[in-house]
Design an enzyme around this catalytic site. Sequence first.
Site, mmCIF file in Angstrom:
data_model
loop_
_atom_site.group_PDB
_atom_site.id
_atom_site.type_symbol
_atom_site.label_atom_id
_atom_site.label_comp_id
_atom_site.label_asym_id
_atom_site.label_seq_id
_atom_site.Cartn_x
_atom_site.Cartn_y
_atom_site.Cartn_z
ATOM 1 N N TYR A 126 0.850 -1.198 0.000
ATOM 2 C CA TYR A 126 0.000 0.000 0.000
ATOM 3 C C TYR A 126 0.874 1.232 0.000
ATOM 4 O O TYR A 126 1.873 1.308 0.733
ATOM 5 C CB TYR A 126 -0.912 0.028 1.237
ATOM 6 C CG TYR A 126 -2.330 -0.350 0.891
ATOM 7 C CD1 TYR A 126 -3.059 0.422 -0.009
ATOM 8 C CD2 TYR A 126 -2.923 -1.483 1.432
ATOM 9 C CE1 TYR A 126 -4.340 0.070 -0.372
ATOM 10 C CE2 TYR A 126 -4.213 -1.837 1.073
ATOM 11 C CZ TYR A 126 -4.920 -1.047 0.167
ATOM 12 O OH TYR A 126 -6.183 -1.396 -0.191
ATOM 13 N N GLU A 159 -0.602 4.781 -0.597
ATOM 14 C CA GLU A 159 -1.415 5.976 -0.891
ATOM 15 C C GLU A 159 -0.567 7.225 -0.715
ATOM 16 O O GLU A 159 0.216 7.336 0.234
ATOM 17 C CB GLU A 159 -2.641 6.023 0.026
ATOM 18 C CG GLU A 159 -3.704 5.030 -0.416
ATOM 19 C CD GLU A 159 -4.892 4.974 0.526
ATOM 20 O OE1 GLU A 159 -4.983 5.804 1.443
ATOM 21 O OE2 GLU A 159 -5.717 4.063 0.340
ATOM 22 N N ASP A 173 -6.480 12.890 -25.386
ATOM 23 C CA ASP A 173 -6.455 11.488 -24.968
ATOM 24 C C ASP A 173 -5.618 10.754 -26.017
ATOM 25 O O ASP A 173 -6.107 10.430 -27.102
ATOM 26 C CB ASP A 173 -7.878 10.917 -24.894
ATOM 27 C CG ASP A 173 -7.878 9.470 -24.415
ATOM 28 O OD1 ASP A 173 -6.821 8.814 -24.486
ATOM 29 O OD2 ASP A 173 -8.952 8.989 -23.985
ATOM 30 N N THR A 226 -3.301 5.474 -22.043
ATOM 31 C CA THR A 226 -3.073 4.134 -21.509
ATOM 32 C C THR A 226 -1.644 3.728 -21.852
ATOM 33 O O THR A 226 -1.034 4.248 -22.781
ATOM 34 C CB THR A 226 -4.062 3.122 -22.108
ATOM 35 O OG1 THR A 226 -4.122 3.323 -23.519
ATOM 36 C CG2 THR A 226 -5.443 3.289 -21.523
ATOM 37 N N LYS A 240 -1.071 -0.014 -25.028
ATOM 38 C CA LYS A 240 -1.362 -0.132 -26.462
ATOM 39 C C LYS A 240 -0.048 -0.032 -27.242
ATOM 40 O O LYS A 240 0.835 -0.846 -27.011
ATOM 41 C CB LYS A 240 -2.380 0.945 -26.868
ATOM 42 C CG LYS A 240 -3.737 0.776 -26.159
ATOM 43 C CD LYS A 240 -4.760 1.761 -26.690
ATOM 44 C CE LYS A 240 -6.152 1.519 -26.140
ATOM 45 N NZ LYS A 240 -6.415 2.186 -24.860
ATOM 46 N N ARG A 295 -0.947 -3.044 -18.551
ATOM 47 C CA ARG A 295 -2.257 -2.383 -18.558
ATOM 48 C C ARG A 295 -2.225 -1.272 -17.507
ATOM 49 O O ARG A 295 -1.760 -1.469 -16.386
ATOM 50 C CB ARG A 295 -3.384 -3.370 -18.209
ATOM 51 C CG ARG A 295 -3.499 -4.527 -19.163
ATOM 52 C CD ARG A 295 -4.870 -5.144 -19.112
ATOM 53 N NE ARG A 295 -5.805 -4.313 -19.841
ATOM 54 C CZ ARG A 295 -5.924 -4.335 -21.172
ATOM 55 N NH1 ARG A 295 -5.196 -5.134 -21.894
ATOM 56 N NH2 ARG A 295 -6.789 -3.546 -21.763
HETATM 57 N N1 DSN Z 1 -11.071 -0.231 -25.764
HETATM 58 C C1 DSN Z 1 -9.973 0.505 -26.326
HETATM 59 C C2 DSN Z 1 -9.848 0.302 -27.782
HETATM 60 O O1 DSN Z 1 -9.892 -0.851 -28.187
HETATM 61 O O2 DSN Z 1 -9.667 1.230 -28.540
HETATM 62 C C3 DSN Z 1 -10.091 1.920 -25.983
HETATM 63 O O3 DSN Z 1 -10.308 2.036 -24.623
#
Ligand code: DSN
Length: 421
Positions: free
Chosen positions: A58, A60, A207, A233, A236, A242
């Site tokens: 933990y 925080e 984003d 994110t 990707k 993740r």
């Molecule tokens: N779900 C993702 C995508 O496949 O583009 C975006 O959050």
Amino acid sequence: MREYAADWEALKTADPQVAEAIANELDRERSQLRLIASENYTSPAVLAALGSTMSNKYAEGYPGRRYYGGCEFVDVTEQLAIDRAKQLFGAEHANVQPHAGAQANMAVFGAFLTPNEPGEKVLGMVLSHGGHLTHGSPVNVSGMWFNFVGYEVDGETEQLDMDRIRDMALAERPKIILSGYTAYPREIDFAAFREIADEVGALLWVDASHFIGLVAGGAYPSPVPYADVVTFTTHKALRGPRGAMIVCKQEHAKAIDKAVFPMMQGGPLEHCIAAKAVALKEAMEPEFKEYAQRVVRSARALAAGLGDEGLRVVSGGTDSHLVLADCRPLGITGRDAEKACEEVGIALNKNSIPFDPNPPSTPSGIRVGTPGPATLGMDEAEMREVAGIMGDVLRSPDDVGVKEKARERVLDLMRRFPAYP
Ligand code: DSN
């Protein structure tokens, strides 16, 4: 032993059912071609950090300012992740704690907006033209609590129309202008967005989840110099674990940090943050630049190939990692195209196309992307081959012989470019 991370034998003994499912997933990843534009293969080093005992901690708060004792080592990894994110993206401030893209976007709402305040508008792209669930969809908290106004792509070019966006901004006077999408293949003019934001006194939020890995590798324009805040994110094209991050101008640092913790999240996932640090280090290597270039180059080859096979490539091409293709010229829906491709070992997703006459459950299009194949080393020649396989299958989705041959060709490709060899 100090060198301890994940222990496969322990998992097999403790829980054979879970071990079996994980082993099956690895088999699937080794035998199925990953064309889902938002997926990738993390490195063994990133996976080792994820499987570490930092999962137990933990923490925080933020490095040096925690609400728990014993944080000296997670402070090291979180500070490394922060410093590397700032260095890699040329950012003034970084918060590496968001558990996922949706949480990072929630933190932007928390930092800058008041719930149920109709006067505070956000100008973003509608979901059906490539926006995201968290960009104002009525079934998501973004659309339930905040006032989103949607722009669309141009009906002719299927690309952003900056004049139209400017007109909407002048008419709507949004508090935030949002750019960055999940199914938009072309370059985004972030300087033009900045100009519009300045003209109407709005904050600019990008984003960058889909293309931040390309930005890291120098293969796509960076929004960081232009935007007040950039959310993304990490799993990707960036090829990390993740999770998500936020980078922003220093003037917003306090508001963003407070919005991530304690407003939206509690304890940070320190094993994921350690893995983010590893992924950011990997993204600084020269090999990552080559990978990012390969992603875009092979996506262009895939787009051209799909066009040659008779699909209609939305917007006429791509400048990024993804291709949006209209399947209607081949007389098949995106849903059936997804299913037929899955049957031959190609994973992709059905997708609405701009101005789609069909509903989201049976849209006209498919979305494909090359981060996964490029990580495995595939390039233009392989993507042309894949387009050919897809063309054969989508023209004859019920022909067992065609599908058997296609499956064999996909397996051959995966043998030549193995995942986790
Ligand atoms: N779900 C993702 C995508 O496949 O583009 C975006 O959050």
